[in-house]
Design a protein around this motif. Sequence first.
Motif, PDB file in Angstrom:
ATOM      1  N   GLY A  67      39.404   3.131   0.760  1.00 40.71           N
ATOM      2  CA  GLY A  67      39.979   2.332   1.832  1.00 40.71           C
ATOM      3  C   GLY A  67      38.964   2.032   2.910  1.00 40.71           C
ATOM      4  N   LEU A  68      38.079   3.015   3.193  1.00 41.38           N
ATOM      5  CA  LEU A  68      37.031   2.813   4.185  1.00 41.38           C
ATOM      6  C   LEU A  68      36.056   1.739   3.733  1.00 41.38           C
ATOM      7  N   ILE A  69      35.600   1.822   2.481  1.00 43.91           N
ATOM      8  CA  ILE A  69      34.667   0.816   1.965  1.00 43.91           C
ATOM      9  C   ILE A  69      35.280  -0.572   2.051  1.00 43.91           C
ATOM     10  N   LYS A  70      36.537  -0.699   1.621  1.00 43.12           N
ATOM     11  CA  LYS A  70      37.200  -2.008   1.673  1.00 43.12           C
ATOM     12  C   LYS A  70      37.302  -2.502   3.109  1.00 43.12           C
ATOM     13  N   HIS A  71      37.665  -1.616   4.018  1.00 42.49           N
ATOM     14  CA  HIS A  71      37.825  -1.979   5.421  1.00 42.49           C
ATOM     15  C   HIS A  71      36.518  -2.468   6.030  1.00 42.49           C
ATOM     16  N   LEU A  72      35.426  -1.803   5.710  1.00 44.41           N
ATOM     17  CA  LEU A  72      34.139  -2.134   6.319  1.00 44.41           C
ATOM     18  C   LEU A  72      33.473  -3.352   5.691  1.00 44.41           C
ATOM     19  N   GLN A 123      26.147  -6.561   9.231  1.00 44.61           N
ATOM     20  CA  GLN A 123      26.571  -7.935   8.949  1.00 44.61           C
ATOM     21  C   GLN A 123      25.746  -8.949   9.729  1.00 44.61           C
ATOM     22  N   THR A 124      25.387  -8.614  10.964  1.00 44.71           N
ATOM     23  CA  THR A 124      24.524  -9.508  11.741  1.00 44.71           C
ATOM     24  C   THR A 124      23.200  -9.730  11.028  1.00 44.71           C
ATOM     25  N   ALA A 125      22.633  -8.656  10.479  1.00 42.59           N
ATOM     26  CA  ALA A 125      21.378  -8.776   9.733  1.00 42.59           C
ATOM     27  C   ALA A 125      21.573  -9.577   8.454  1.00 42.59           C
ATOM     28  N   CYS A 126      22.679  -9.339   7.746  1.00 45.49           N
ATOM     29  CA  CYS A 126      22.958 -10.103   6.520  1.00 45.49           C
ATOM     30  C   CYS A 126      23.044 -11.593   6.826  1.00 45.49           C
ATOM     31  N   ASN A 127      23.712 -11.940   7.909  1.00 50.35           N
ATOM     32  CA  ASN A 127      23.830 -13.352   8.288  1.00 50.35           C
ATOM     33  C   ASN A 127      22.480 -13.920   8.701  1.00 50.35           C
ATOM     34  N   ARG A 128      21.715 -13.131   9.449  1.00 47.91           N
ATOM     35  CA  ARG A 128      20.413 -13.600   9.943  1.00 47.91           C
ATOM     36  C   ARG A 128      19.443 -13.872   8.793  1.00 47.91           C
ATOM     37  N   TYR A 129      19.468 -13.006   7.775  1.00 46.78           N
ATOM     38  CA  TYR A 129      18.490 -13.117   6.695  1.00 46.78           C
ATOM     39  C   TYR A 129      19.083 -13.671   5.401  1.00 46.78           C
ATOM     40  N   LYS A 130      20.343 -14.099   5.453  1.00 48.53           N
ATOM     41  CA  LYS A 130      20.995 -14.742   4.300  1.00 48.53           C
ATOM     42  C   LYS A 130      20.971 -13.842   3.058  1.00 48.53           C
ATOM     43  N   VAL A 131      21.407 -12.581   3.242  1.00 49.67           N
ATOM     44  CA  VAL A 131      21.509 -11.659   2.118  1.00 49.67           C
ATOM     45  C   VAL A 131      22.960 -11.213   1.957  1.00 49.67           C
ATOM     46  N   ASP A 132      23.323 -10.809   0.755  1.00 54.41           N
ATOM     47  CA  ASP A 132      24.682 -10.376   0.448  1.00 54.41           C
ATOM     48  C   ASP A 132      24.764  -8.860   0.357  1.00 54.41           C
ATOM     49  N   LEU A 133      25.799  -8.285   0.954  1.00 54.67           N
ATOM     50  CA  LEU A 133      26.134  -6.880   0.737  1.00 54.67           C
ATOM     51  C   LEU A 133      26.951  -6.806  -0.550  1.00 54.67           C
ATOM     52  N   VAL A 134      26.428  -6.116  -1.574  1.00 52.68           N
ATOM     53  CA  VAL A 134      27.079  -6.151  -2.890  1.00 52.68           C
ATOM     54  C   VAL A 134      27.552  -4.781  -3.366  1.00 52.68           C
ATOM     55  N   GLY A 135      27.419  -3.736  -2.548  1.00 48.91           N
ATOM     56  CA  GLY A 135      27.896  -2.433  -2.999  1.00 48.91           C
ATOM     57  C   GLY A 135      27.335  -1.307  -2.174  1.00 48.91           C
ATOM     58  N   GLY A 136      27.603  -0.075  -2.633  1.00 48.33           N
ATOM     59  CA  GLY A 136      27.133   1.113  -1.949  1.00 48.33           C
ATOM     60  C   GLY A 136      28.066   2.278  -2.200  1.00 48.33           C
ATOM     61  N   ASP A 137      28.033   3.250  -1.305  1.00 52.78           N
ATOM     62  CA  ASP A 137      28.848   4.448  -1.490  1.00 52.78           C
ATOM     63  C   ASP A 137      29.018   5.121  -0.141  1.00 52.78           C
ATOM     64  N   THR A 167      40.361   6.139  15.105  1.00 55.98           N
ATOM     65  CA  THR A 167      40.900   6.334  13.756  1.00 55.98           C
ATOM     66  C   THR A 167      40.033   7.288  12.966  1.00 55.98           C
ATOM     67  N   PRO A 168      40.554   8.439  12.554  1.00 49.85           N
ATOM     68  CA  PRO A 168      39.752   9.329  11.702  1.00 49.85           C
ATOM     69  C   PRO A 168      39.524   8.707  10.330  1.00 49.85           C
ATOM     70  N   ILE A 169      38.358   8.953   9.752  1.00 50.08           N
ATOM     71  CA  ILE A 169      38.037   8.382   8.443  1.00 50.08           C
ATOM     72  C   ILE A 169      39.039   8.833   7.385  1.00 50.08           C
ATOM     73  N   SER A 170      39.545  10.050   7.530  1.00 51.31           N
ATOM     74  CA  SER A 170      40.482  10.592   6.541  1.00 51.31           C
ATOM     75  C   SER A 170      41.745   9.753   6.417  1.00 51.31           C
ATOM     76  N   LYS A 171      42.057   8.997   7.454  1.00 53.25           N
ATOM     77  CA  LYS A 171      43.256   8.155   7.412  1.00 53.25           C
ATOM     78  C   LYS A 171      43.118   7.025   6.400  1.00 53.25           C
ATOM     79  N   LEU A 172      41.886   6.538   6.209  1.00 55.68           N
ATOM     80  CA  LEU A 172      41.643   5.447   5.269  1.00 55.68           C
ATOM     81  C   LEU A 172      41.245   5.953   3.894  1.00 55.68           C
ATOM     82  N   GLY A 173      40.560   7.088   3.815  1.00 52.09           N
ATOM     83  CA  GLY A 173      40.033   7.562   2.538  1.00 52.09           C
ATOM     84  C   GLY A 173      38.779   6.806   2.164  1.00 52.09           C
TER      85      GLY A 173
END
Length: 354
Positions: A19-24, A121-135, A10-16
């Motif tokens: 859409g990519l951030i939401k998907h990931l 996500q594996t690291a977030c689960n291992r260390y009990k941290v939340d992904l809260v944003g980015g770009d 799937t090319p990234i352009s298909k999601l935009g």
Amino acid sequence: MFEDKSQELTPISKLGEFGLIKHLTENFPIINESTETSVGDDAAIINPGNKRVVVSTDVLAEGVHFNLGYVPLKHLGYKAVVVNLSDIAAMNATPTQILVSLAVSNRFPVEALEELYAGIQTACNRYKVDLVGGDTTSSNTGLVMSITAIGLENEENIVKRSTAKPNDLLVVTGDLGGAYMGLQILEREHAVYLANPNMQPEMEGFDYILERQLKPEARTDVKEILKGLEIHPTSMIDISDGLASEILHLSDQSKVGFRLYEEKIPMDNLTISTADELNLNPVMTALSGGEDYELLFTISPEDFEKIRNHPDFTIIGHAVDHSEGNYMVARGSNQLVALTAQGWNAFLSNQDND
């Protein structure tokens, strides 16, 4: 590298971008009470209560910090998180949230980024941290990642680099030099592959040092271990650029000197034997290799009995007056060897692929 003939990528352009951030990120659950609003708004909302907020960030660039010729994307995602959480652990704080930003070229399909985020996500689960944003944005030079880590801690528990005193004991966690030797094996086998793609890589027997390089761990456990021992470090730093560089950082910030004892530097037998096999000085891999992500800290001499037989820690030296400088006491003698910052430097082009 990412082609899979069995399925259409799937090319990234298909999601935009959005859409990519939401998907990931849509399957990242909230773990910490301090996370009020996560991914999906203009900004995350973090409520620390009465604690201090500790923030650190690192940038990882393809061709400078990692080589996708031998680094799996899932491992890269995991390591990128760990590198930042290690900085929070070095403040004696508890990591709670991360933000992830990517610049990515069009040679990466969505499925490649899914692998990267699986590691995150594996690291977030291992260390009990939340992904809260980015770009996310586009890149003409491959993959660039920037991760910001946030931690919380009560003010009285935070440890800085600047508060060591003469006579304090110098202590390190774990063992050193393994990550650098793992990198040497990866580089060696990658060079063999490039010369002859039909050659099978010789990785058997190097598992420990390869894991030290590809999947390091942040020593977030040390905070609770020291608390149980009733020890509060007088200064602390993580070992990302080599033991010598980090000692010099503590020296500069605390205005003390250090005496490091060569014979006390903890090293795994596989690290030593691999260094010997590659005609490298094992001690130099610990002093200058970097990426071990162990913690280096000082404690009061009064805490010696509490820590001296603990399996997680090694006393490797002590602090002296600043005017006495920073030296390693050579093994089997009283010869003093000046400590120099020969650790890895991203701005030296001849080290980019070392």
